[in-house]
Write a protein that holds these residues in place. Structure first.
Motif, PDB file in Angstrom:
ATOM      1  N   PHE A  20      40.725   8.593 152.127  1.00  0.00           N
ATOM      2  CA  PHE A  20      40.942   8.781 153.566  1.00  0.00           C
ATOM      3  C   PHE A  20      42.395   9.159 153.853  1.00  0.00           C
ATOM      4  O   PHE A  20      42.664  10.144 154.556  1.00  0.00           O
ATOM      5  CB  PHE A  20      40.550   7.477 154.268  1.00  0.00           C
ATOM      6  CG  PHE A  20      40.615   7.508 155.754  1.00  0.00           C
ATOM      7  CD1 PHE A  20      39.627   8.122 156.490  1.00  0.00           C
ATOM      8  CD2 PHE A  20      41.654   6.890 156.432  1.00  0.00           C
ATOM      9  CE1 PHE A  20      39.666   8.135 157.873  1.00  0.00           C
ATOM     10  CE2 PHE A  20      41.710   6.901 157.810  1.00  0.00           C
ATOM     11  CZ  PHE A  20      40.721   7.524 158.527  1.00  0.00           C
ATOM     12  N   LEU A  21      43.338   8.403 153.296  1.00  0.00           N
ATOM     13  CA  LEU A  21      44.759   8.699 153.504  1.00  0.00           C
ATOM     14  C   LEU A  21      45.139  10.051 152.908  1.00  0.00           C
ATOM     15  O   LEU A  21      45.944  10.782 153.480  1.00  0.00           O
ATOM     16  CB  LEU A  21      45.628   7.600 152.898  1.00  0.00           C
ATOM     17  CG  LEU A  21      45.647   6.277 153.637  1.00  0.00           C
ATOM     18  CD1 LEU A  21      46.419   5.235 152.837  1.00  0.00           C
ATOM     19  CD2 LEU A  21      46.250   6.436 155.023  1.00  0.00           C
ATOM     20  N   SER A  22      44.553  10.382 151.770  1.00  0.00           N
ATOM     21  CA  SER A  22      44.839  11.661 151.141  1.00  0.00           C
ATOM     22  C   SER A  22      44.372  12.820 152.014  1.00  0.00           C
ATOM     23  O   SER A  22      45.095  13.807 152.195  1.00  0.00           O
ATOM     24  CB  SER A  22      44.161  11.721 149.769  1.00  0.00           C
ATOM     25  OG  SER A  22      44.444  12.920 149.119  1.00  0.00           O
ATOM     26  N   ILE A  23      43.191  12.696 152.576  1.00  0.00           N
ATOM     27  CA  ILE A  23      42.667  13.749 153.457  1.00  0.00           C
ATOM     28  C   ILE A  23      43.528  13.876 154.704  1.00  0.00           C
ATOM     29  O   ILE A  23      43.870  14.979 155.130  1.00  0.00           O
ATOM     30  CB  ILE A  23      41.196  13.466 153.812  1.00  0.00           C
ATOM     31  CG1 ILE A  23      40.321  13.638 152.569  1.00  0.00           C
ATOM     32  CG2 ILE A  23      40.716  14.367 154.938  1.00  0.00           C
ATOM     33  CD1 ILE A  23      38.924  13.086 152.708  1.00  0.00           C
ATOM     34  N   LEU A  24      43.899  12.738 155.298  1.00  0.00           N
ATOM     35  CA  LEU A  24      44.745  12.780 156.496  1.00  0.00           C
ATOM     36  C   LEU A  24      46.123  13.361 156.205  1.00  0.00           C
ATOM     37  O   LEU A  24      46.773  13.911 157.097  1.00  0.00           O
ATOM     38  CB  LEU A  24      44.891  11.385 157.105  1.00  0.00           C
ATOM     39  CG  LEU A  24      43.655  10.819 157.785  1.00  0.00           C
ATOM     40  CD1 LEU A  24      43.918   9.398 158.265  1.00  0.00           C
ATOM     41  CD2 LEU A  24      43.217  11.692 158.939  1.00  0.00           C
ATOM     42  N   TYR A  43      42.342  15.955 144.164  1.00  0.00           N
ATOM     43  CA  TYR A  43      42.404  14.536 143.829  1.00  0.00           C
ATOM     44  C   TYR A  43      43.774  14.145 143.289  1.00  0.00           C
ATOM     45  O   TYR A  43      44.272  13.058 143.569  1.00  0.00           O
ATOM     46  CB  TYR A  43      41.348  14.179 142.772  1.00  0.00           C
ATOM     47  CG  TYR A  43      39.927  14.257 143.251  1.00  0.00           C
ATOM     48  CD1 TYR A  43      39.442  13.344 144.185  1.00  0.00           C
ATOM     49  CD2 TYR A  43      39.060  15.223 142.775  1.00  0.00           C
ATOM     50  CE1 TYR A  43      38.139  13.404 144.626  1.00  0.00           C
ATOM     51  CE2 TYR A  43      37.749  15.294 143.208  1.00  0.00           C
ATOM     52  CZ  TYR A  43      37.290  14.383 144.131  1.00  0.00           C
ATOM     53  OH  TYR A  43      36.002  14.433 144.570  1.00  0.00           O
ATOM     54  N   ALA A  44      44.379  15.025 142.522  1.00  0.00           N
ATOM     55  CA  ALA A  44      45.664  14.713 141.900  1.00  0.00           C
ATOM     56  C   ALA A  44      46.740  14.397 142.928  1.00  0.00           C
ATOM     57  O   ALA A  44      47.707  13.689 142.627  1.00  0.00           O
ATOM     58  CB  ALA A  44      46.107  15.873 141.013  1.00  0.00           C
ATOM     59  N   ALA A  83      39.520   7.191 142.122  1.00  0.00           N
ATOM     60  CA  ALA A  83      38.870   7.759 143.312  1.00  0.00           C
ATOM     61  C   ALA A  83      37.759   8.724 142.910  1.00  0.00           C
ATOM     62  O   ALA A  83      36.656   8.694 143.468  1.00  0.00           O
ATOM     63  CB  ALA A  83      39.903   8.472 144.177  1.00  0.00           C
ATOM     64  N   ARG A  84      38.028   9.558 141.930  1.00  0.00           N
ATOM     65  CA  ARG A  84      37.036  10.527 141.455  1.00  0.00           C
ATOM     66  C   ARG A  84      35.823   9.807 140.856  1.00  0.00           C
ATOM     67  O   ARG A  84      34.677  10.144 141.159  1.00  0.00           O
ATOM     68  CB  ARG A  84      37.677  11.451 140.413  1.00  0.00           C
ATOM     69  CG  ARG A  84      36.812  12.605 140.006  1.00  0.00           C
ATOM     70  CD  ARG A  84      37.463  13.515 138.972  1.00  0.00           C
ATOM     71  NE  ARG A  84      38.749  14.042 139.402  1.00  0.00           N
ATOM     72  CZ  ARG A  84      39.931  13.704 138.871  1.00  0.00           C
ATOM     73  NH1 ARG A  84      39.986  12.858 137.882  1.00  0.00           N
ATOM     74  NH2 ARG A  84      41.037  14.235 139.334  1.00  0.00           N
ATOM     75  N   ARG A  85      36.074   8.813 140.019  1.00  0.00           N
ATOM     76  CA  ARG A  85      34.960   8.062 139.417  1.00  0.00           C
ATOM     77  C   ARG A  85      34.173   7.306 140.476  1.00  0.00           C
ATOM     78  O   ARG A  85      32.951   7.180 140.388  1.00  0.00           O
ATOM     79  CB  ARG A  85      35.492   7.095 138.360  1.00  0.00           C
ATOM     80  CG  ARG A  85      35.868   7.768 137.059  1.00  0.00           C
ATOM     81  CD  ARG A  85      36.120   6.753 135.953  1.00  0.00           C
ATOM     82  NE  ARG A  85      37.167   5.804 136.285  1.00  0.00           N
ATOM     83  CZ  ARG A  85      38.432   5.929 135.901  1.00  0.00           C
ATOM     84  NH1 ARG A  85      38.812   6.963 135.175  1.00  0.00           N
ATOM     85  NH2 ARG A  85      39.324   5.015 136.241  1.00  0.00           N
TER      86      ARG A  85
END
Length: 155
Positions: A91-95, A101-102, A128-130
């Motif tokens: 969520f934080l990564s998208i925002l 993913y990296a 996160a990926r797994r």
């Protein structure tokens, strides 16, 4: 064709409040507790500087915690990361505008925003990926569709 009349304030409103600069601290309710937000006019602008206000919206609107609770991600190991940490990291990564993913690695040093979401840590991009791979596709689509529809449904 006749245009509708311009909207005018109701008769009871005689004066609008004066616009002033916001130098006072504003109290914000987050999953990590109450927070005082202050602005420094000389500080640099950050891409997610308004995040405490969005987190308050998510908390008071009952959006984030039910989204996490309903997620069909389940771990059996005691060593596995918490569901809120995996989903919160994504969520934080998208925002933050990340597209890979990296890029989650960039958030690992940011302890403030993760705590505001009630997370204990930002997980690695591998975790996160797994975690996403563990979610059954049909159940995941149903989970996301349900929460998306609840955000715009009148009921």
């Amino acid at each position: 064709m006749k245009l509708p009349p311009k909207v005018i304030h109701p008769m009871g409103v005689s004066q609008l409040p004066e616009k002033t600069d916001l130098f006072e601290a504003v109290e914000v309710e987050t999953y990590g507790g109450k927070l005082q937000v202050e602005w420094d006019p000389d500080a640099a602008v950050t891409p997610i500087g308004q995040l405490p206000f969005f987190i308050q919206f998510l908390k008071l609107g009952g959006r984030f915690q039910p989204w996490v609770d309903d997620c069909p991600l389940h771990y059996k190991s005691n060593n596995a990361p918490k569901k809120i940490d995996v989903l919160g990291s994504l969520f934080l990564s998208i925002l933050s505008g990340h597209k890979r993913y990296a890029h989650i690695t960039n958030l690992m040093s940011d302890r403030v925003n993760s705590e505001l979401l009630g997370m204990s840590k930002v997980v690695s991009d591998d975790s996160a990926r797994r975690g996403l791979k563990k979610i059954d596709e049909e159940m995941g689509i149903k989970w996301l569709q349900t929460h998306l529809q609840s955000s715009y449904s009148p009921y």
